[in-house]
Design a protein around this motif. Structure first.
Motif, short mmCIF file in Angstrom:
data_model
loop_
_atom_site.label_atom_id
_atom_site.label_comp_id
_atom_site.label_asym_id
_atom_site.label_seq_id
_atom_site.Cartn_x
_atom_site.Cartn_y
_atom_site.Cartn_z
N ARG A 161 0.83 -1.19 0.00
CA ARG A 161 0.00 0.00 0.00
C ARG A 161 0.87 1.25 0.00
NH1 ARG A 161 -5.08 0.38 0.06
NH2 ARG A 161 -5.68 -1.37 1.36
N GLY A 162 0.45 2.24 -0.77
CA GLY A 162 1.26 3.46 -0.85
C GLY A 162 2.19 3.44 -2.05
N THR A 163 2.31 2.28 -2.72
CA THR A 163 3.07 2.24 -3.96
C THR A 163 2.09 2.34 -5.12
OG1 THR A 163 2.89 -0.13 -4.32
CG2 THR A 163 4.66 0.61 -2.86
N ALA A 164 2.62 2.46 -6.34
CA ALA A 164 1.75 2.60 -7.52
C ALA A 164 1.30 1.24 -8.03
CB ALA A 164 2.49 3.36 -8.60
N THR A 165 1.12 0.29 -7.14
CA THR A 165 0.60 -1.01 -7.55
C THR A 165 -0.76 -1.23 -6.90
OG1 THR A 165 1.47 -2.25 -5.69
CG2 THR A 165 2.95 -1.91 -7.56
N GLU A 166 -1.50 -2.16 -7.48
CA GLU A 166 -2.80 -2.51 -6.91
C GLU A 166 -2.73 -3.83 -6.18
OE1 GLU A 166 -6.35 -1.52 -9.62
OE2 GLU A 166 -4.78 -2.26 -10.94
N GLY A 167 -1.55 -4.47 -6.20
CA GLY A 167 -1.43 -5.80 -5.60
C GLY A 167 -0.51 -6.63 -6.47
N LEU A 168 -0.81 -7.92 -6.56
CA LEU A 168 0.07 -8.84 -7.28
C LEU A 168 -0.68 -9.56 -8.40
CD1 LEU A 168 1.72 -10.40 -4.13
CD2 LEU A 168 2.98 -9.17 -5.91
N TRP A 191 -4.33 -10.56 -7.60
CA TRP A 191 -4.51 -10.67 -6.15
C TRP A 191 -4.37 -9.26 -5.60
CZ3 TRP A 191 -0.93 -13.69 -2.26
CH2 TRP A 191 -1.67 -14.00 -1.11
N LYS A 192 -5.51 -8.56 -5.59
CA LYS A 192 -5.47 -7.15 -5.21
C LYS A 192 -5.38 -7.01 -3.70
CE LYS A 192 -8.01 -4.95 -8.96
NZ LYS A 192 -8.94 -3.86 -9.22
N ARG A 193 -4.84 -5.88 -3.28
CA ARG A 193 -4.89 -5.53 -1.87
C ARG A 193 -6.34 -5.41 -1.45
NH1 ARG A 193 -0.97 -1.85 -3.19
NH2 ARG A 193 -2.56 -0.27 -3.54
N GLY A 194 -6.59 -5.61 -0.14
CA GLY A 194 -7.94 -5.38 0.38
C GLY A 194 -8.34 -3.96 0.11
N PRO A 195 -9.62 -3.70 -0.09
CA PRO A 195 -10.04 -2.34 -0.40
C PRO A 195 -10.00 -1.43 0.82
CG PRO A 195 -11.94 -3.75 -0.13
CD PRO A 195 -10.73 -4.63 0.01
N SER A 228 -9.09 3.05 -4.37
CA SER A 228 -8.21 4.17 -4.03
C SER A 228 -9.02 5.45 -4.18
CB SER A 228 -6.99 4.21 -4.95
OG SER A 228 -7.40 4.42 -6.28
N VAL A 229 -8.40 6.55 -3.81
CA VAL A 229 -9.09 7.84 -3.91
C VAL A 229 -8.08 8.86 -4.41
CG1 VAL A 229 -8.65 8.30 -1.47
CG2 VAL A 229 -10.45 9.56 -2.64
N HIS A 230 -8.54 9.77 -5.27
CA HIS A 230 -7.62 10.80 -5.75
C HIS A 230 -8.32 12.14 -5.84
CE1 HIS A 230 -9.39 10.58 -9.79
NE2 HIS A 230 -9.46 9.29 -9.58
N ARG A 231 -7.54 13.18 -6.02
CA ARG A 231 -8.11 14.53 -6.12
C ARG A 231 -8.86 14.68 -7.44
NH1 ARG A 231 -7.38 17.08 -1.91
NH2 ARG A 231 -5.47 16.83 -0.67
N SER A 232 -9.96 15.40 -7.40
CA SER A 232 -10.72 15.63 -8.62
C SER A 232 -11.43 16.97 -8.53
CB SER A 232 -11.74 14.51 -8.82
OG SER A 232 -12.66 14.91 -9.80
N ARG A 237 -7.16 11.98 3.70
CA ARG A 237 -5.90 11.40 4.19
C ARG A 237 -5.54 10.11 3.45
NH1 ARG A 237 -7.49 13.48 9.26
NH2 ARG A 237 -8.50 11.56 9.88
N LEU A 238 -6.52 9.51 2.79
CA LEU A 238 -6.26 8.24 2.09
C LEU A 238 -5.76 8.46 0.66
CD1 LEU A 238 -9.45 6.31 3.22
CD2 LEU A 238 -7.13 6.00 4.06
N ILE A 239 -5.68 9.73 0.24
CA ILE A 239 -5.17 10.00 -1.11
C ILE A 239 -3.71 9.58 -1.18
CG2 ILE A 239 -4.62 11.84 -2.76
CD1 ILE A 239 -7.08 13.34 -1.67
N GLU A 240 -3.39 8.78 -2.20
CA GLU A 240 -2.01 8.26 -2.28
C GLU A 240 -1.16 9.16 -3.15
OE1 GLU A 240 -2.50 4.26 -3.63
OE2 GLU A 240 -3.44 3.67 -1.75
#
Lengths: 527, 342
Positions: free
Chosen positions: A366-373, A394-398, A486-490, A524-527
């Motif tokens: 988490r915190g990297t530009a990946t969604e999992g494996l 195999w995505k990270r948990g949401p 994930s969440v991002h600015r918009s 705060r969850l924006i990566e």
């Protein structure tokens, strides 16, 4: 024109994907050659008439209609093409409607100054639906809720073929696709792909479900990071290079920074990313470059594109798709060393001893530009579609957030009597008054069972504040736990943030709405 | 002696159009002493008047809607037969809108005014056709008073519906139609087009369909669209046609229908955005009102030097009629609903 106009008139009101497919397939049965091929081109965005603009249409209407009545009508209808189609004075005429191919031929062969007269002549011949369809077609942008992909799926359904077969041929063919229809109808040979940089249908992965993990033979799989960009295919042959999305849309024009340096022949599978000084940037930065026809110099500089290679389908003209993944991987590394393509690298293999170690890696990402494996069977050939048991994501948990239900909209088809699309919000203090208010942060229409939906629908009906057509605003009284990737600015959203893949995780009947989360928590969850 | 000007003996009041020398209203918007009623739609035929004159069919429709109203004095008028009320002669002529619908010819000292109520000019198997009546003032509505409203041929719309039924045999087609007039006309048009399967009805449509049949309109095999097992759509509705009031389809009532194609029969369906907003999947442009061309044609047919427009898109119609050299005036009356029945 008649079958095409009738098709557009149905599609614009039809929300269900299956019903759209059925309607388009029926059109391919009804319409003659080469009209249906032009119809297919129109649905896939492959037609462009330069000489006819909105101003031309308005000018034609003004010659025939009282301007005062036109103005009132336009105010009422709200769409220029439709107003013109409806208001056009009808004359009794026994002339046959023009075919779609006649429309294409005459308009593309006409001088710009001749176009208005040609169009007016057709408008005199057609009925209201025909006029509307003609004006939509020639002024660009059908906007009937059909993607190029869906049109191809419908073509496959028409001919009882696999969509992948059509995808593979698609970019080697030109409208009106007469050869393609001949082949699908069993009246001609399969069109040749020699010397064309066509799209090869992509191989996709299944999500790895919790229950499947234990039974997985870990030693048979290779792991890679699942990078958070978009899957693409680079296809180069006969001196031409294309960049395709995983659904086969040609997106190359917006990515000269990747394509301009391709000197090899072959077909590669990878992830399109924005990479600056070796660092993969968040998805939101790539988003700035997607869905554009062209790109500015400033964007090329600010968001430089890059492809991380996952696989090789063709090396030169040699088809490698039947080889095992591990062999293709060797060929990919060999190719990369030899061709040294710019703005590309090869996706790393993630070493692991057992699944426990892999699990730990997945969580720590988490915190990297990946969604999992990604997990790929070493012996898997490259198979179009989503074959079982070969590749897993195999995505990270949401992430989750407790939100407050704000609006509900009626669904369509089976859900047309249910309020099934939910807009939810988070608390913040109002920039104007300083008082707490709920501001929308997303919308979701799945994640709940049919039984949940009945309860949600009842709650919406019992707690309505206002009705706006199919939408109800409800009391701030129900908490929805929302899951998202994930969440991002918009800047386009009032809250200033947007979620990726939001869905309803749980309905918190028990939780007081005042205890739902605040916007700051989401920020705060924006990566 | 010259005839009195129409505006000297007919006035617009908050209660509706008032005819002074006869002390009665035409289609009053609330309960009054004496009323002449053009047709049975609820915004024209209201309950509670002390005395009502209308066609026998309209009186029967009002009785279905409001019960017997035993206190009320009722007078049934035959088309073409004259009735004197005070100093005014009243004669009804068919308006072609719904069963029993009539225009009201008012004559007072040689001055002739026709109040047309709602009307249409198309052929309709469920009611008598509109008859143009020459007059000094023609009073018309303007629900579809914009040139974008031109209703297509009903038969093409019905063909569109039957084609869709054939294409989607696993779905049910539910048609939103107003309970009085539109529902029965849809059924009659389907029968004319050869649809002889049973047609299923929402309960709210049953009484008025029975009434139409009692007046000799053949509607074929009609059955109630009752719910099946609780919460489960009725699979036997697949491939069938169901009629319901528009409001019921989006409501919980609609859950008995298997994956419905929501259709709506109305002149408003001509405008795509309107149809989309209502969640309609198959719009059917079938109206019981005159379209733009028919409004203008009717003014020509009755050849009135002056036209009064009760409600709707009045400004456009005033503009177009004035351009033909006639006088036209908007009455801007409130209380006539132009949404559902159109």
């Amino acid at each position: 024109m008649k079958p095409f106009a009738a098709l557009l008139d149905r599609l614009i009101y039809t929300p269900s994907r299956n019903a759209k497919v059925a309607l388009i397939a029926e059109y391919f049965r009804q319409a003659p050659d080469p009209d249906r091929g032009w119809g297919l081109a129109a649905l896939t965005g492959g037609l462009d008439f330069k000489g006819v603009k909105a101003g031309t249409v308005r000018g034609l209407a003004m010659e025939r209609v009282d301007p005062t009545l036109f103005a009132w009508s336009y105010d009422f209808v709200g769409d220029l093409a439709e107003t013109t189609a409806l208001i056009w004075p009808e004359r009794l005429s026994n002339r046959a409607w023009p075919g779609l191919s006649e429309v294409v031929d005459r308009l593309s062969g006409a001088q710009r100054s001749e176009a208005p007269e040609i169009v007016a002549d057709w408008l005199d011949t057609l009925d209201a639906t025909g006029r509307w369809a003609l004006l939509k077609l020639i002024t660009g942008g059908l906007r009937v809720g059909v993607s190029a992909r869906l049109a191809k799926v419908a073509l496959a359904a028409y001919a009882d073929a696999e969509p992948a077969e059509i995808e593979e041929l698609w970019h080697g063919l030109e409208p009106p696709y007469t050869e393609l229809f001949a082949w699908l109808d069993g009246d001609g040979p399969r069109p040749s792909l020699e010397d064309k940089p066509v799209f090869r249908p992509a191989m996709l992965a299944h999500p790895l479900e919790e229950g499947e993990i234990a039974g997985l033979d870990a030693a048979a799989y290779v792991a890679e990071w699942k990078w958070d960009g978009i899957r693409v295919q680079i296809s180069s042959r006969g001196g031409e290079t294309r960049l395709y999305s995983r659904t086969g849309d040609d997106i190359g024009r917006a990515f000269p920074d990747v394509l301009d340096h391709v000197t090899f022949e072959g077909v590669l599978d990878g992830e399109l990313l924005v990479v600056i000084e070796g660092e993969v940037r968040p998805f939101n930065e790539l988003q700035q470059r997607l869905n554009r026809k062209t790109v500015t110099g400033a964007m090329l500089k600010k968001y430089p594109a890059f492809v991380r290679l996952y696989d090789i389908l063709f090396d030169g003209r040699e088809d490698l798709r039947a080889l095992a993944f591990s062999e293709r991987r060797n060929r990919l590394e060999g190719f990369y060393a030899r061709a040294a393509p710019r703005r590309m690298d090869v996706s790393q293999v993630v070493e692991f001893r057992d699944l426990a170690e892999l699990e730990a890696l997945r969580v720590s990402s988490r915190g990297t530009a990946t969604e999992g494996l990604m997990l790929k069977r070493q012996d898997s050939p490259y198979v179009a579609g989503r074959p079982k048991g070969l590749w897993y994501k195999w995505k990270r948990g949401p992430l989750t957030l407790d939100t407050v239900l704000m609006y509900a909209q009626r669904g369509h088809g089976k859900r047309s009597s249910f309020y099934s699309d939910f807009t939810f919000g988070a608390w913040r203090s109002s920039p104007e008054t300083g008082e707490d208010e709920v501001v929308p942060v997303g919308k979701a229409y799945f994640g709940f069972t049919d039984e949940d939906l009945k309860h949600l629908d009842k709650w919406v009906r019992d707690h309505t504040l206002h009705r706006y057509g199919p939408v109800r605003e409800v009391e701030r009284g129900l908490v929805l736990e929302v899951a998202f990737d994930s969440v991002h600015r918009s800047p386009r959203h009032k809250s200033g943030v947007a979620m990726r893949f939001p869905r309803i995780a749980r309905i918190r009947w028990d939780k007081p709405p005042g205890e739902a989360d605040r916007l700051e928590t989401l920020e705060r969850l924006i990566e | 002696m010259t005839a009195p000007k129409p505006e000297s003996w007919i006035e617009v009041r908050p209660t509706g159009l008032y005819v002074r020398p006869g002390d009665f209203h035409v289609d009053p918007t609330r309960a009054v002493g004496r009323a002449v009623i053009t047709h049975g739609h609820a915004d024209h035929a209201r309950a509670g008047h002390a005395a009502v004159a209308a066609t026998a069919e309209t009186l029967a429709i009002m009785a279905v809607r409001y019960g017997a109203e035993p206190e009320q004095a009722k007078q049934a008028l035959l088309p073409g037969a004259m009735l004197s009320i005070g100093d005014v002669s009243v004669t009804l002529y068919p308006a072609g809108h719904v069963l029993g619908s009539a225009q009201v010819l008012l004559e007072h000292k040689g001055s002739r005014v026709v109040v047309s109520g709602d009307y249409k000019r198309r052929q309709d198997p469920t009611c008598a056709p509109f008859e143009p009546v020459p007059c000094d003032v023609f009073v018309t509505e303007a629900t579809f008073g914009l040139p974008v409203f031109r209703h297509p041929d009903d038969r093409d719309e019905i063909a569109k519906l039957l084609n869709s039924v054939r294409m989607f045999p696993d779905r049910c087609h539910v048609i939103g139609a107003y309970a009085l007039g539109k529902a029965q006309r849809m059924i009659a048009l389907l029968r004319e087009a050869g649809w002889d399967r049973p047609i299923y009805l929402h309960g709210a449509l049953q009484n008025l369909c029975d009434l139409y049949r009692a007046h000799g309109v053949d509607l074929g095999d009609l059955r109630p669209a009752t719910a099946g097992q609780k919460g489960v759509p009725r699979d036997d509705f697949k491939g069938e046609i169901v009629l319901a009031p528009p409001s019921a389809i989006a409501d919980r009532w609609g859950r008995r229908l298997p994956d419905p194609v929501v259709c709506m029969a109305s002149g408003w369906m001509r405008v795509r955005q309107r149809a989309k907003q209502r969640g309609v999947e198959l719009p059917l442009i079938i109206s019981d009102h005159a379209d733009w061309d028919e409004l203008l044609q009717t003014v020509e047919d009755v050849d009135a030097p002056e036209v009064w427009i009760t409600h709707g898109r009045e400004e456009a119609l005033v503009h177009a009629i004035t351009a033909t050299g006639r006088r036209a005036r908007a009455l801007s009356m409130v209380g006539y609903d132009e949404e559902e029945g159109a």
